[in-house]
Design a protein around this motif. Structure first.
Motif, short mmCIF file in Angstrom:
data_model
loop_
_atom_site.label_atom_id
_atom_site.label_comp_id
_atom_site.label_asym_id
_atom_site.label_seq_id
_atom_site.Cartn_x
_atom_site.Cartn_y
_atom_site.Cartn_z
N CYS A 250 0.83 -1.21 0.00
CA CYS A 250 0.00 0.00 0.00
C CYS A 250 0.86 1.26 0.00
N ILE A 251 1.94 1.25 0.78
CA ILE A 251 2.85 2.40 0.81
C ILE A 251 3.47 2.62 -0.57
N THR A 252 3.84 1.53 -1.23
CA THR A 252 4.41 1.64 -2.58
C THR A 252 3.41 2.23 -3.56
N TYR A 253 2.15 1.79 -3.45
CA TYR A 253 1.09 2.35 -4.31
C TYR A 253 0.93 3.85 -4.08
N VAL A 254 0.96 4.27 -2.81
CA VAL A 254 0.82 5.69 -2.49
C VAL A 254 1.94 6.49 -3.15
N LEU A 255 3.18 6.00 -3.03
CA LEU A 255 4.32 6.69 -3.62
C LEU A 255 4.23 6.71 -5.14
N VAL B 234 8.41 -0.81 -10.42
CA VAL B 234 8.00 -0.50 -9.04
C VAL B 234 6.69 -1.19 -8.67
N ILE B 235 5.76 -1.25 -9.61
CA ILE B 235 4.44 -1.80 -9.29
C ILE B 235 4.42 -3.33 -9.33
N ALA B 236 5.50 -3.94 -9.85
CA ALA B 236 5.51 -5.40 -10.04
C ALA B 236 5.31 -6.17 -8.74
N MET B 237 6.13 -5.88 -7.73
CA MET B 237 6.01 -6.64 -6.48
C MET B 237 4.72 -6.34 -5.73
N PRO B 238 4.27 -5.07 -5.65
CA PRO B 238 2.95 -4.83 -5.05
C PRO B 238 1.83 -5.60 -5.74
N ILE B 239 1.93 -5.77 -7.07
CA ILE B 239 0.93 -6.57 -7.78
C ILE B 239 0.96 -8.01 -7.26
N ALA B 240 2.18 -8.56 -7.11
CA ALA B 240 2.32 -9.92 -6.60
C ALA B 240 1.76 -10.03 -5.18
N ILE B 241 2.06 -9.04 -4.36
CA ILE B 241 1.60 -9.05 -2.97
C ILE B 241 0.08 -8.98 -2.90
N THR B 242 -0.52 -8.08 -3.69
CA THR B 242 -1.98 -7.93 -3.64
C THR B 242 -2.71 -9.08 -4.32
N ASN B 243 -2.01 -9.87 -5.10
CA ASN B 243 -2.61 -11.08 -5.68
C ASN B 243 -2.53 -12.27 -4.74
N ILE B 244 -1.52 -12.27 -3.86
CA ILE B 244 -1.27 -13.44 -3.01
C ILE B 244 -1.76 -13.22 -1.57
N ILE B 245 -1.34 -12.13 -0.95
CA ILE B 245 -1.53 -11.95 0.49
C ILE B 245 -3.00 -11.84 0.91
N PRO B 246 -3.83 -11.00 0.25
CA PRO B 246 -5.23 -10.93 0.68
C PRO B 246 -5.94 -12.28 0.60
N ALA B 247 -5.67 -13.04 -0.48
CA ALA B 247 -6.29 -14.36 -0.60
C ALA B 247 -5.85 -15.27 0.55
N VAL C 6 -7.10 10.52 -6.76
CA VAL C 6 -8.17 9.77 -6.10
C VAL C 6 -7.68 8.38 -5.71
N ALA C 7 -6.94 7.73 -6.61
CA ALA C 7 -6.41 6.40 -6.31
C ALA C 7 -5.45 6.45 -5.12
N MET C 8 -4.63 7.49 -5.06
CA MET C 8 -3.68 7.65 -3.95
C MET C 8 -4.43 7.81 -2.63
N ILE C 9 -5.52 8.56 -2.64
CA ILE C 9 -6.33 8.75 -1.43
C ILE C 9 -6.95 7.42 -0.99
N PHE C 10 -7.48 6.66 -1.96
CA PHE C 10 -8.10 5.38 -1.62
C PHE C 10 -7.10 4.40 -1.03
N VAL C 11 -5.93 4.29 -1.65
CA VAL C 11 -4.96 3.33 -1.14
C VAL C 11 -4.40 3.80 0.21
N GLY C 12 -4.36 5.13 0.42
CA GLY C 12 -3.98 5.64 1.73
C GLY C 12 -5.00 5.24 2.80
N CYS C 13 -6.28 5.26 2.44
CA CYS C 13 -7.33 4.81 3.36
C CYS C 13 -7.19 3.32 3.65
N ALA C 14 -6.87 2.53 2.61
CA ALA C 14 -6.68 1.09 2.80
C ALA C 14 -5.51 0.83 3.75
#
Length: 228
Positions: free
Chosen positions: A85-90, A117-130, A196-204
């Protein structure tokens, strides 16, 4: 159905992870929806660069899957998700301030950086929430003696579809609000999607801080030890 839904949402951790997942995927879906505008309009690159950035992000992301699994076991799932999430914000902040970044490193380098930069967050958000939802289903089974894994999966999928529909509408409104005389989206409208996306991911990110990963992991560990 209502009884089952009430039962799974009675867990504070499940409510937290579901809301956080919904908000996070809003931000992530914004990237997928507006990526072509970020590359072609803001960075002034050709359509081929959209494919290049997509290939880089997916290719590198898939390669990091084993690393994500290893780190999740060592540092825990929650820290991994917070880091994503921090990576997405940045990243969204950099896209919003694209003029400054392009002035420093140039458009092509920025586009490649986005993919990397977005590659590993994509992997994390595909694996960790599940994995978190699976842990919650197992936790529920331990506490209640019932298997409601299907309800947990259905709730997660519903949240995913809901946020995708929301982003399609909101992203179109933001881009439509910033059109020029030719009907093309302007940089202001495209920047608004990143903001808007930055605000949403900051909320997450804020919501995930309240998730008690240790409570779930400890209950599962004790249950597994009891079986052994």
């Amino acid at each position: 159905l209502l009884k089952a839904l009430k039962a799974i949402f009675s867990y504070k951790n499940f409510t937290i992870i579901t809301i956080g997942y919904l908000v996070m995927w809003v931000a992530f879906t914004f990237f997928n929806t507006a990526q072509v505008y970020y590359i072609t309009n803001l960075l002034g690159l050709g359509d081929a660069w959209v494919t290049i950035v997509t290939v880089i992000s997916i290719g590198v992301g898939v390669c990091t899957y084993p690393l994500v699994n290893i780190l999740a076991r060592k540092v825990g799932k929650k820290p991994m998700l917070l880091g994503a999430c921090i990576t997405y914000v940045l990243l969204y902040g950099a896209i919003y301030s694209y003029r400054f970044v392009v002035g420093l490193i140039g458009g092509p380098a920025f586009a490649i950086s986005i993919g990397l930069v977005i590659a590993m967050p994509i992997a994390i958000t595909n694996i960790i929430p599940a994995a978190m939802f699976a842990d919650l289903a197992q936790y529920d089974s331990i506490k209640s003696g019932e298997n409601r894994a299907g309800m947990f999966l259905a709730a997660r999928n519903f949240a995913n579809k809901l946020c995708q529909s929301f982003v399609v509408v909101v992203c179109a409104l933001l881009l439509g609000k910033g059109v020029d005389g030719t009907g093309s989206a302007t940089s202001e409208g495209i920047q608004a999607t990143a903001l808007v996306a930055m605000i949403f991911v900051g909320c997450a990110l804020f919501i995930y801080f309240f998730y008690n990963d240790k409570e779930i992991s400890e209950a599962i560990r004790k249950a597994n030890e009891a079986k052994e």
